[in-house]
Design an enzyme around this catalytic site. Structure first.
Site, PDB file in Angstrom:
ATOM      1  N   HIS A   1      10.749 -18.299  26.278  1.00 17.13           N
ATOM      2  CA  HIS A   1      11.303 -17.735  25.049  1.00 17.13           C
ATOM      3  C   HIS A   1      12.715 -18.282  24.859  1.00 17.13           C
ATOM      4  CE1 HIS A   1      13.476 -15.290  27.922  1.00 17.13           C
ATOM      5  NE2 HIS A   1      12.341 -14.843  28.416  1.00 17.13           N
TER       6      HIS A   1
HETATM    7  P1  TYD Z   1      11.083 -11.012  30.276  1.00 18.46           P
HETATM    8  O1  TYD Z   1      12.478 -11.492  30.113  1.00 18.46           O
HETATM    9  O2  TYD Z   1      10.251 -10.821  29.036  1.00 18.46           O
HETATM   10  O3  TYD Z   1      10.351 -11.986  31.301  1.00 18.46           O
HETATM   11  P2  TYD Z   1       9.435 -13.251  31.024  1.00 18.46           P
HETATM   12  O4  TYD Z   1      10.001 -13.944  29.827  1.00 18.46           O
HETATM   13  O5  TYD Z   1       9.496 -14.070  32.264  1.00 18.46           O
HETATM   14  O6  TYD Z   1       8.074 -12.709  30.763  1.00 18.46           O
HETATM   15  O7  TYD Z   1      11.093  -9.653  31.099  1.00 18.46           O
HETATM   16  C1  TYD Z   1       9.893  -9.011  31.480  1.00 18.46           C
HETATM   17  C2  TYD Z   1      10.088  -7.532  31.317  1.00 18.46           C
HETATM   18  O8  TYD Z   1      11.097  -7.068  32.198  1.00 18.46           O
HETATM   19  C3  TYD Z   1      10.520  -7.149  29.916  1.00 18.46           C
HETATM   20  O9  TYD Z   1       9.441  -6.666  29.174  1.00 18.46           O
HETATM   21  C4  TYD Z   1      11.540  -6.032  30.120  1.00 18.46           C
HETATM   22  C5  TYD Z   1      11.954  -6.143  31.546  1.00 18.46           C
HETATM   23  N1  TYD Z   1      13.367  -6.554  31.718  1.00 18.46           N
HETATM   24  C6  TYD Z   1      14.348  -5.578  31.789  1.00 18.46           C
HETATM   25  O10 TYD Z   1      14.080  -4.360  31.682  1.00 18.46           O
HETATM   26  N2  TYD Z   1      15.659  -5.970  32.000  1.00 18.46           N
HETATM   27  C7  TYD Z   1      16.003  -7.271  32.107  1.00 18.46           C
HETATM   28  O11 TYD Z   1      17.205  -7.584  32.295  1.00 18.46           O
HETATM   29  C8  TYD Z   1      14.991  -8.281  32.002  1.00 18.46           C
HETATM   30  C9  TYD Z   1      15.336  -9.724  32.102  1.00 18.46           C
HETATM   31  C10 TYD Z   1      13.690  -7.872  31.813  1.00 18.46           C
END
Ligand code: TYD
Length: 142
Positions: A52
């Site tokens: 993303h």
């Molecule tokens: P995400 O950044 O969407 O990971 P990826 O892009 O690798 O799939 O994060 C996954 C989940 O983790 C997201 O739905 C919410 C949670 N999250 C938090 O609560 N705090 C954070 O700082 C991050 C990075 C993610």
């Protein structure tokens, strides 16, 4: 900052026979104020994370242990940064599409961000990312 470029940042390395030490401090070694730290671990072989872009968040990513590749796109060109040492990392400005892949077994990625977690800051669709990036560049005359 839409005109900022991704780059590798080398961190201080204090060599010691008892084991080496590296560090970064808020706003010193990396070009932003740290508001959040998170880490990704226990990644099964072949998985991809972080596919993303962010509207405003800038990040700094280090392979504290093991190795992985950070693939960045400005919407036109892709750049690949292989991280495999704990004394440097990649600075990722906002409005770069990114994914992290090719995680080695037991790798540990440490990521610091310029903002608290905010789902509204995510751009999860590549075409939307390209549109927002182009609109932002146009707004700043770039
Ligand atoms: P995400 O950044 O969407 O990971 P990826 O892009 O690798 O799939 O994060 C996954 C989940 O983790 C997201 O739905 C919410 C949670 N999250 C938090 O609560 N705090 C954070 O700082 C991050 C990075 C993610």
């Amino acid at each position: 900052m839409i005109n900022d470029e991704p780059r590798i940042i080398e961190l201080p390395k204090i060599l010691d026979d008892r084991g080496n030490l590296s560090f970064f401090e808020n706003s010193k070694q990396i070009p932003f104020d740290i508001k959040r730290t998170y880490w990704i671990y226990d990644v099964p072989g072949g998985e991809i994370r972080g596919e993303h872009a962010f509207k405003t968040s800038t990040e700094f990513i280090i392979a504290l242990s093991g190795s992985f590749d950070v693939i960045l796109s400005d919407g036109e060109n892709e750049m690949k940064f292989s991280l495999n040492r704990s004394y440097y990392g990649i600075y990722v400005p906002n409005l770069y599409w990114r994914r992290i892949e090719n995680y080695s077994t037991n790798s540990l990625s440490l990521i610091v961000s310029s903002i608290p977690y905010d789902e509204q800051d995510y751009i999860r669709d590549f075409n939307s990312f390209k549109r927002i990036r182009n609109e932002t560049k146009a707004k700043y005359g770039l």
